[in-house]
Design a protein around this motif. Structure first.
Motif, PDB file in Angstrom:
ATOM      1  N   GLU A  55       0.847  -1.186   0.000  1.00  0.00           N
ATOM      2  CA  GLU A  55       0.000   0.000   0.000  1.00  0.00           C
ATOM      3  C   GLU A  55       0.889   1.245   0.000  1.00  0.00           C
ATOM      4  O   GLU A  55       1.603   1.479   0.978  1.00  0.00           O
ATOM      5  N   PRO A  56       0.851   2.041  -1.057  1.00  0.00           N
ATOM      6  CA  PRO A  56       1.718   3.232  -1.095  1.00  0.00           C
ATOM      7  C   PRO A  56       1.460   4.165   0.091  1.00  0.00           C
ATOM      8  O   PRO A  56       2.410   4.716   0.663  1.00  0.00           O
ATOM      9  N   GLY A  57       0.220   4.301   0.484  1.00  0.00           N
ATOM     10  CA  GLY A  57      -0.108   5.186   1.600  1.00  0.00           C
ATOM     11  C   GLY A  57       0.554   4.735   2.877  1.00  0.00           C
ATOM     12  O   GLY A  57       1.142   5.518   3.625  1.00  0.00           O
ATOM     13  N   MET A  58       0.501   3.426   3.101  1.00  0.00           N
ATOM     14  CA  MET A  58       1.102   2.846   4.313  1.00  0.00           C
ATOM     15  C   MET A  58       2.613   3.063   4.314  1.00  0.00           C
ATOM     16  O   MET A  58       3.205   3.380   5.345  1.00  0.00           O
ATOM     17  N   ILE A  59       3.205   2.865   3.131  1.00  0.00           N
ATOM     18  CA  ILE A  59       4.663   3.054   3.023  1.00  0.00           C
ATOM     19  C   ILE A  59       5.016   4.494   3.360  1.00  0.00           C
ATOM     20  O   ILE A  59       5.955   4.764   4.119  1.00  0.00           O
ATOM     21  N   ILE A  60       4.244   5.430   2.820  1.00  0.00           N
ATOM     22  CA  ILE A  60       4.520   6.851   3.085  1.00  0.00           C
ATOM     23  C   ILE A  60       4.380   7.150   4.571  1.00  0.00           C
ATOM     24  O   ILE A  60       5.238   7.786   5.168  1.00  0.00           O
ATOM     25  N   TRP A  61       3.320   6.615   5.181  1.00  0.00           N
ATOM     26  CA  TRP A  61       3.140   6.859   6.626  1.00  0.00           C
ATOM     27  C   TRP A  61       4.289   6.262   7.441  1.00  0.00           C
ATOM     28  O   TRP A  61       4.731   6.836   8.422  1.00  0.00           O
ATOM     29  N   THR A  62       4.764   5.108   7.003  1.00  0.00           N
ATOM     30  CA  THR A  62       5.882   4.493   7.722  1.00  0.00           C
ATOM     31  C   THR A  62       7.117   5.384   7.635  1.00  0.00           C
ATOM     32  O   THR A  62       7.794   5.610   8.636  1.00  0.00           O
ATOM     33  N   TRP A  63       7.393   5.867   6.418  1.00  0.00           N
ATOM     34  CA  TRP A  63       8.555   6.749   6.273  1.00  0.00           C
ATOM     35  C   TRP A  63       8.406   7.995   7.138  1.00  0.00           C
ATOM     36  O   TRP A  63       9.336   8.383   7.834  1.00  0.00           O
ATOM     37  N   VAL A  64       7.224   8.586   7.051  1.00  0.00           N
ATOM     38  CA  VAL A  64       6.989   9.818   7.824  1.00  0.00           C
ATOM     39  C   VAL A  64       7.220   9.535   9.307  1.00  0.00           C
ATOM     40  O   VAL A  64       7.948  10.259   9.996  1.00  0.00           O
ATOM     41  N   THR A  65       6.606   8.443   9.787  1.00  0.00           N
ATOM     42  CA  THR A  65       6.747   8.116  11.208  1.00  0.00           C
ATOM     43  C   THR A  65       8.192   7.841  11.566  1.00  0.00           C
ATOM     44  O   THR A  65       8.705   8.348  12.560  1.00  0.00           O
ATOM     45  N   PHE A  66       8.847   7.043  10.725  1.00  0.00           N
ATOM     46  CA  PHE A  66      10.228   6.671  11.050  1.00  0.00           C
ATOM     47  C   PHE A  66      11.152   7.881  11.083  1.00  0.00           C
ATOM     48  O   PHE A  66      11.935   8.052  12.019  1.00  0.00           O
ATOM     49  N   PHE A  67      11.044   8.735  10.074  1.00  0.00           N
ATOM     50  CA  PHE A  67      11.958   9.878  10.029  1.00  0.00           C
ATOM     51  C   PHE A  67      11.632  10.914  11.092  1.00  0.00           C
ATOM     52  O   PHE A  67      12.525  11.543  11.638  1.00  0.00           O
TER      53      PHE A  67
END
Lengths: 283, 163
Positions: free
Chosen positions: B5-17
């Protein structure tokens, strides 16, 4: 005669129930748009946007797993902030534990793979990775919470971070051309490069792929086993199975705590190993 | 389930960074700097302890050497003192002996002189007594002066073989 009939009835029921339990397990493990808190379903916001230039629809909904990641991040920020608010030379208690884990990441994961200088420089990144994955893993074991790391998108995103870190630090250390030249070992007969170069390029992508799959599969598998064991009680419709099921589920749960630590360690360890391999290729 | 899921990936990056950024400020900087400071301090303390130990050892060796030297000095002084005392004793003894000898010598001289005087006196007495006795005995008047000469000659002749 009675027992045979009874057993047949049970089997029929089990087959019927098994299917619905399978669905239930799948549903439980998968990401969702609501958070089930003691039967109260909290609906999470669904955000659907369109990427401006490409004109592609993008689902930016705050899903259950996103929420879990945020909880993990919030927990970590609070834990570290409360522990290291006051500057001290020696930290005790919980802060001491956090410190010793961080030092473990620095001295056992970062420095052996990356050397003294780069190891210390990358310790914050690797320690964040380790604590984030560990917290997300352990959160999945708490009732009412879900496992964000049991979602392939999450693990893939984390693996891509490692992938990009590998490329960036490799190029930073060896120069852009030097890095790509170092991908394949030197001094081989020319025809071999026809095989080696595609393999090495493929290897660039299989490494993060394996990283993502390993974490996802491990976290998902444990939960599936626990739910399947508990589902056995309902599927068979026999209360007598309960002690066995609960006992086994408890055992797997305890095992999962171990797995949570091991997977966080492996993910961080391999990340630092890949970055180290890109920075200091074997000659 | 295996769909990305592209949205999930983006949220993961946002959260991680975001987490990486916040933890860098809140956790890694104070934690790692505290650890580094502690490691530096431990290394310093170890070095200081090592230095102190070395210094103490040096000091001890110095003291031991000093002590040995002092003992040697004392031995020397004792030896010298003994020698000196020996010499003084010899000297004193010699002096005493000399003094004693001198005294003896003087005493002997005194004795000789006294004897001489005594003898002289006795001789005079005897001469007188002999004169008186002989004058009485022989009833002859002799010139006293001549008489004395005669007796003196006799006494002289008597004295000669005795000496």
């Amino acid at each position: 005669m009675y027992w045979v009939e009874e057993a047949a009835k049970h089997a029929e029921k089990a087959e019927e129930q098994g299917e619905s339990i399978g669905h239930y397990i799948m549903h439980h493990i998968q990401d969702s748009h609501e958070w089930n808190l003691f039967g109260y379903h909290i609906h999470l916001p669904e955000i659907k946007v369109t990427v401006p230039v490409l004109n592609v629809p993008l689902d930016l909904s705050i899903t259950l797993h996103t929420l879990m990641m945020w909880f993990a991040a919030l927990f970590l920020i609070l834990a570290f902030w409360l522990s290291f608010r006051k500057r001290k030379l020696v930290y005790g208690g919980f802060a001491g534990m956090l410190e010793s884990i961080t030092l473990f990441v620095r001295d056992e994961i970062a420095i052996p793979n990356l050397g003294e200088r780069a190891g210390k420089q990358l310790t914050p990144f690797l320690a964040t990775m380790f604590f984030f994955i560990l917290t997300a893993n352990l959160m999945g074991l708490i009732p009412l919470f879900a496992t964000a790391t049991g979602n392939i998108s999450v693990t893939a995103a984390l693996a891509t971070v490692t992938f990009f870190a590998t490329q960036i630090y490799g190029m930073k250390q060896n120069g852009i051309i030097g890095y790509w030249k170092n991908l394949a070992p030197h001094g081989l007969p020319a025809p071999l490069y026809l095989i080696i170069v595609p393999i090495e390029i493929l290897g660039l992508f299989t490494k993060p792929f394996a990283l993502a799959m390993r974490l996802f599969a491990n976290m998902m598998a444990g939960h599936t086993v626990i739910l399947a064991l508990l589902g056995l009680i309902i599927a068979l419709g026999m209360l007598a199975v309960a002690p066995f099921s609960v006992g086994m589920a408890l055992f797997i749960s305890l095992l999962e705590i171990l797995v949570a630590f091991i997977q966080a360690y492996i993910f961080t360890m391999l990340s630092s190993l890949f970055i180290g391999m890109a920075m200091f290729p074997e000659h | 389930m295996l769909k990305l899921e592209p949205g999930m990936i983006i949220w993961t990056w946002v959260t991680f960074f975001f987490l990486l950024y916040v933890l860098k400020k809140v956790a890694w900087k104070p934690l790692l700097s505290a650890v580094e400071e502690r490691e530096k301090r431990i290394a310093e303390s170890l070095k200081r302890a090592e230095d102190a130990r070395e210094e103490a050892e040096k000091y001890l060796a110095e003291q031991q050497e000093k002590l040995a030297k002092a003992q040697e000095e004392v031995q020397k002084m004792l030896r010298e003192g003994k020698e000196l005392a020996e010499k003084m004793k010899e000297e004193v003894l010699a002096q005493a002996r000399e003094e004693a000898n001198k005294l003896i010598e003087r005493a002997r001289a005194d004795i000789t002189r006294e004897r001489q005087q005594a003898l002289m006196a006795i001789k005079g007495e005897i001469a007188d007594m002999v004169i008186k006795a002989t004058s009485k005995l022989i009833q002859t008047t002799l010139d006293e002066k001549k008489h004395r000469e005669l007796i003196d000659q006799y006494i002289q002749s008597l004295e000669q073989p005795r000496n």
